[in-house]
Enzyme design. Structure first.
Site, PDB file in Angstrom:
ATOM      1  N   TRP A 120       0.801  -1.219   0.000  1.00  0.00           N
ATOM      2  CA  TRP A 120       0.000   0.000   0.000  1.00  0.00           C
ATOM      3  C   TRP A 120       0.835   1.270   0.000  1.00  0.00           C
ATOM      4  CZ3 TRP A 120       1.937   2.399   4.130  1.00  0.00           C
ATOM      5  CH2 TRP A 120       2.438   1.600   5.173  1.00  0.00           C
ATOM      6  N   ASN A 121       2.133   1.196   0.311  1.00  0.00           N
ATOM      7  CA  ASN A 121       2.862   2.439   0.608  1.00  0.00           C
ATOM      8  C   ASN A 121       3.125   3.307  -0.625  1.00  0.00           C
ATOM      9  OD1 ASN A 121       4.620   0.367  -0.185  1.00  0.00           O
ATOM     10  ND2 ASN A 121       6.339   1.176   0.994  1.00  0.00           N
TER      11      ASN A 121
ATOM     12  N   LYS B 219      -2.752  -8.442  -7.303  1.00  0.00           N
ATOM     13  CA  LYS B 219      -3.379  -8.575  -5.994  1.00  0.00           C
ATOM     14  C   LYS B 219      -2.796  -7.453  -5.146  1.00  0.00           C
ATOM     15  CE  LYS B 219      -3.782  -9.847  -1.525  1.00  0.00           C
ATOM     16  NZ  LYS B 219      -4.276  -8.638  -0.893  1.00  0.00           N
ATOM     17  N   HIS B 220      -3.595  -6.418  -4.919  1.00  0.00           N
ATOM     18  CA  HIS B 220      -3.097  -5.257  -4.190  1.00  0.00           C
ATOM     19  C   HIS B 220      -3.358  -5.420  -2.692  1.00  0.00           C
ATOM     20  CE1 HIS B 220      -1.106  -1.532  -4.276  1.00  0.00           C
ATOM     21  NE2 HIS B 220      -1.611  -1.066  -5.405  1.00  0.00           N
ATOM     22  N   ALA B 221      -2.712  -4.560  -1.908  1.00  0.00           N
ATOM     23  CA  ALA B 221      -2.941  -4.548  -0.463  1.00  0.00           C
ATOM     24  C   ALA B 221      -4.412  -4.270  -0.180  1.00  0.00           C
ATOM     25  CB  ALA B 221      -2.066  -3.486   0.194  1.00  0.00           C
ATOM     26  N   SER B 222      -4.922  -4.902   0.860  1.00  0.00           N
ATOM     27  CA  SER B 222      -6.366  -4.848   1.116  1.00  0.00           C
ATOM     28  C   SER B 222      -6.858  -3.470   1.513  1.00  0.00           C
ATOM     29  CB  SER B 222      -6.727  -5.860   2.209  1.00  0.00           C
ATOM     30  OG  SER B 222      -6.028  -5.570   3.409  1.00  0.00           O
TER      31      SER B 222
ATOM     32  N   GLU C 209      10.931  -8.204  -3.237  1.00  0.00           N
ATOM     33  CA  GLU C 209      11.486  -6.966  -2.690  1.00  0.00           C
ATOM     34  C   GLU C 209      10.863  -6.795  -1.323  1.00  0.00           C
ATOM     35  OE1 GLU C 209      11.629  -3.699  -1.052  1.00  0.00           O
ATOM     36  OE2 GLU C 209      10.382  -2.896  -2.671  1.00  0.00           O
ATOM     37  N   LEU C 210      11.674  -6.978  -0.280  1.00  0.00           N
ATOM     38  CA  LEU C 210      11.127  -7.108   1.073  1.00  0.00           C
ATOM     39  C   LEU C 210      11.573  -5.940   1.952  1.00  0.00           C
ATOM     40  CD1 LEU C 210      11.713 -10.970   1.318  1.00  0.00           C
ATOM     41  CD2 LEU C 210       9.722  -9.738   0.412  1.00  0.00           C
TER      42      LEU C 210
ATOM     43  N   CYS D 143      10.371   1.088   2.230  1.00  0.00           N
ATOM     44  CA  CYS D 143      11.403   0.072   2.441  1.00  0.00           C
ATOM     45  C   CYS D 143      12.790   0.666   2.360  1.00  0.00           C
ATOM     46  CB  CYS D 143      11.226  -1.062   1.440  1.00  0.00           C
ATOM     47  SG  CYS D 143      11.110  -0.504  -0.271  1.00  0.00           S
TER      48      CYS D 143
END
Length: 475
Positions: free
Chosen positions: A151-152, A175-178, A249-250, A283
């Protein structure tokens, strides 16, 4: 910390038990107001869309680079024409300052143009001398790529993965952030308006648990995830079980090393931006400020002064310097990390508290005398908290910079660029900057090492992640 796969949902999927997915809520983090609720799709709708995308991909791959580039340039124009609309949507749904949201949309346009201009050169056949009459390397698309996005940076994170994948001839499902469903749907609508063939890009309105079944689906050829290390482990495990390529990418805990010859006033201003861009929810935001002790007091005093000048308020107001965090639970988690660090011996320089009674605001915070073993050193601080680490010299600075599970980015600040480069080469990370804030750039590869993931996005490295690099030998 970011868009993690819920372990209870994951267990339910693995044991074939029915999961009742929660709806996806669009909530304004500045007010706490629910803007819209979206139900998650049933399995039948997911199946239909994946079949439609699979059917569309072959025709898309058959197009020439210039044809695909035309659609991508159209998309760049859509981002420019609708920049203000998209920026307001981003700010309303995840809370970042409006000026930062505008910059994000502009970067999307740049990324689309970049791959429209360069994809053909990056993926042209390469003739290689061998024992054949003619031998060459060709780059061919894999099929459909699943993008699991956070989401960021709800627009840019998707575009930096989708633009190269699609220019290579792949189809993309998102599939995006909820918590950013409206951004997800707006992205699909932008591709449609740009004239892309139907179903070549689709947004899946699904839960994290449903995403696990999509990864396993044979119609998905590969997956890319930007998210937490915990989510990365789960996605990698599922992709590995089904022998599918993935790029991860974490998280990150980027060091920001300030040497004794740095311009303290100028560097502190850069440090403020490096820590508070996107309210610290990045990140690659600087997180551990590693200072040579001879300049540490002056640097901390300057950073404190700059932070205290910022005012919280409506993120759409140009005078606002402190925007809300994206969600209440993220603010609560960040505050718990601050409290644990203080209990372990860190010293509070500024705040470390909630702001107001409405919205997910958290005051910019400086924690001094942070050491390994404290949450502020060992964990990713995904919010407006700067951890100050004091060292005796540059050698100790590098040692502590590398004393982390993460390895995404880092920076060195010095008046001696040659010295800075030598030190930057010693930082264990996917990218290191000298006298500059860490950022992603379509021209340069982006990604991490260690628990910050593997694989690369952007540049020619990124577009070659989701292709079959095939040898053709002719006698």
């Amino acid at each position: 910390m970011r868009d993690e796969v819920n372990s209870a949902d994951a267990l339910a999927v693995m044991t074939n038990r029915r999961v009742t997915a929660m709806p996806m809520l669009s909530i304004n983090p500045a007010t706490g107001q629910t803007l819209h609720s979206f139900p998650t799709w049933p399995a039948s709708e997911i199946d239909t869309v994946l079949s439609q995308v699979e059917s569309a991909q072959a025709g898309w791959a058959a197009l020439g680079f210039e044809q695909r580039a035309g659609f991508m340039r159209n998309l760049a124009q859509i981002f420019r024409q609708r920049s203000e609309e998209y920026a307001h949507l981003i700010t309303e749904e995840m809370g970042k300052l409006l000026k930062e949201a505008r910059a994000e949309v502009g970067k999307c346009a740049m990324g689309c143009d970049y791959y429209a201009d360069h994809a053909q050169a990056y993926l042209s056949d390469e003739v290689i001398a061998s024992d054949a009459s003619r031998s060459l390397v060709v780059y061919q698309p894999l099929g459909t790529v699943l993008c699991i996005m956070p989401w960021n940076f709800p627009f840019w994170q998707l575009i930096r993965a989708a633009a190269p994948a699609m220019m290579a001839g792949n189809a993309v499902v998102l599939k995006h952030a909820s918590n950013v469903p409206r951004c997800a749907l707006a992205l699909e609508e932008a591709f449609r308006q740009a004239g892309f063939p139907e179903h070549i890009f689709r947004t899946l309105m699904i839960s994290a648990a449903q995403a696990e079944t999509v990864i396993a689906d044979p119609r998905i050829a590969a997956v890319t995830l930007t998210g937490s290390s915990a989510a990365g482990r789960k996605v990698a495990a599922i992709a590995g079980q089904h022998l599918k390529k993935c790029v991860l990418e974490l998280g990150g805990s980027d060091p920001f090393i300030v040497l004794d010859d740095a311009d303290i006033e100028a560097t502190a201003k850069q440090a403020l931006t490096a820590r508070l861009q996107n309210m610290g929810q990045s990140c690659i935001a600087a997180k551990r400020f590693i200072l040579v002790e001879t300049i540490a007091d002056a640097f901390v005093a300057q950073l404190k002064t700059l932070m205290n000048q910022l005012q919280s308020g409506d993120p759409k107001d140009g005078a606002t310097g402190i925007a809300p965090m994206a969600r209440e639970d993220l603010r609560t988690e960040l505050h718990a990390q601050v409290e644990r660090s203080l209990a372990a011996g860190a010293q509070r320089v500024t705040s470390g508290a909630f702001i107001g009674t409405q919205g997910a605001y958290y005051a910019p915070t400086i924690l001094d005398h942070v050491q390994p073993g404290m949450a502020a050193f060992d964990e990713e601080l995904f919010g407006p908290v700067a951890a100050i680490v004091r060292v005796k010299n540059a050698g100790e600075a590098i040692q502590l910079a590398n004393r982390t599970h993460f390895g995404l980015g880092g920076s060195v600040w010095t008046c001696d660029a040659v010295r800075g480069e030598a030190l930057a080469r010693q930082i264990h990370a996917g990218c290191t900057f000298v006298n500059g804030i860490v950022k992603s750039d379509p021209r340069l590869p982006f990604g991490g090492v260690k628990e910050s993931g593997y694989g690369r996005e952007l540049s020619y490295h990124g577009i070659r992640e989701f292709v079959n690099i095939k040898t053709v030998w002719i006698k």
